[in-house]
Design an enzyme around this catalytic site. Sequence first.
Site, PDB file in Angstrom:
ATOM      1  N   LYS A  71       0.850  -1.191   0.000  1.00 43.87           N
ATOM      2  CA  LYS A  71       0.000   0.000   0.000  1.00 43.87           C
ATOM      3  C   LYS A  71       0.886   1.241   0.000  1.00 43.87           C
ATOM      4  CE  LYS A  71      -3.619   2.380   2.582  1.00 43.87           C
ATOM      5  NZ  LYS A  71      -4.615   2.295   3.658  1.00 43.87           N
ATOM      6  N   LYS A  76      -2.206  -1.496  -3.922  1.00 45.38           N
ATOM      7  CA  LYS A  76      -3.049  -0.306  -3.853  1.00 45.38           C
ATOM      8  C   LYS A  76      -2.211   0.942  -3.926  1.00 45.38           C
ATOM      9  CE  LYS A  76      -6.079   1.825  -0.531  1.00 45.38           C
ATOM     10  NZ  LYS A  76      -6.517   1.803   0.836  1.00 45.38           N
TER      11      LYS A  76
HETATM   12  C1  PBG Z   1      -7.643   3.287   5.533  1.00 43.40           C
HETATM   13  C2  PBG Z   1      -7.858   3.204   4.095  1.00 43.40           C
HETATM   14  C3  PBG Z   1      -7.650   4.171   3.097  1.00 43.40           C
HETATM   15  C4  PBG Z   1      -8.130   3.629   1.917  1.00 43.40           C
HETATM   16  C5  PBG Z   1      -8.586   2.358   2.205  1.00 43.40           C
HETATM   17  N1  PBG Z   1      -8.383   2.100   3.540  1.00 43.40           N
HETATM   18  C6  PBG Z   1      -7.165   5.551   3.176  1.00 43.40           C
HETATM   19  C7  PBG Z   1      -5.834   5.860   3.634  1.00 43.40           C
HETATM   20  O1  PBG Z   1      -4.955   5.018   3.802  1.00 43.40           O
HETATM   21  O2  PBG Z   1      -5.637   7.055   3.881  1.00 43.40           O
HETATM   22  C8  PBG Z   1      -8.163   4.328   0.586  1.00 43.40           C
HETATM   23  C9  PBG Z   1      -9.169   3.805  -0.380  1.00 43.40           C
HETATM   24  C10 PBG Z   1      -9.497   4.709  -1.501  1.00 43.40           C
HETATM   25  O3  PBG Z   1      -8.868   5.757  -1.734  1.00 43.40           O
HETATM   26  O4  PBG Z   1     -10.427   4.347  -2.227  1.00 43.40           O
HETATM   27  N2  PBG Z   1      -6.370   3.193   6.005  1.00 43.40           N
END
Ligand code: PBG
Length: 325
Positions: free
Chosen positions: A195, A248
């Site tokens: 991520k 992601k």
């Molecule tokens: C929570 C989380 C996030 C997303 C999914 N889970 C945001 C972040 O890390 O700030 C992002 C998903 C999206 O942008 O569609 N940690």
Amino acid sequence: MSLAFNRHRRLRQSTAMRSMVRENHLHVEDFVYPLFVAEGENIRKEISSMPNVFQLSLDHLLEEMEEVVSLGIKSVLLFGIPLEKDECGHGAFHDHGIVQEATRLIKEHYPELVIIADTCLCEYTSHGHCGIVENGKVLNDPSLKLLVDTAVSQAKAGADIIAPSNMMDGFVTAIRAGLDEAGFEDTPIMSYAVKYSSAFYGPFRDAAESTPQFGDRKTYQMDPANRLEAFREAESDVAEGADFLIVKPGMPYLDIVRDVKNHFTLPVVIYNVSGEYSMVKAAAQNGWIDEKSVVMEMLVGMKRAGADIIITYHAKDAAKWLKEN
Ligand code: PBG
């Protein structure tokens, strides 16, 4: 006259011919649809930066589920928006937290649907970070306990898959041990293994009200410039017992999806995130692109890159378009 070259166009000459040689296909089973469930009543609030995506309170959730299920979608990913936030994010691991209640409600009506619970604290903490904060630092090990409590309470509520997105080190080990100890050894972990710290999460943070109140997430999410680090992250999660690997965001990271697919044998999940969705929607609303064609091209591109499963806000539209064809 006979010139020497290959006639690639032979296989492209008709719709039927093209469909015979098509290498990748989208199926409704590929999609996971994310939902934002909000504590409170009579909430059906469109996210301004994500057209046609809503925060829904439980009294509006079943209408939405009916549509999702009727389109053939088999899985949803739940994010919660609590009424109150605090330093530790208690709402995340409360047995009657919003995700736990939403899970029970959906399971009661749609037992076959695969419910994936997002396991993170940022929607529930007053500072908006994904772990416990002390002196401006996000602490790793003390955060793990809260994430384990969150995962176990989600599994107890009936979640089929636990999806930890917090990017603390060791979260898969900790959550696996916690789930096993609580008797949920059969509950899989879909790990947000790779991520990146991405500006593409902006609209999600509007939707989930989870913008960090100070600093950013760069000390726990990955640097977008790095590729080898993705292998290190994925290797750790495999060793720790993950059952799925998420990459992601999606579109700007298709090279990483391919790397992960080639080097690991677990199912690969791509998260086509909020900012990717919003850009497409904005361009479509302006009449600059043809939404259906662009979305389907993006989604099949994700399959081609190696994704087995696609988490996408386009899931309902894509499911409709697949039915039309
Ligand atoms: C929570 C989380 C996030 C997303 C999914 N889970 C945001 C972040 O890390 O700030 C992002 C998903 C999206 O942008 O569609 N940690």
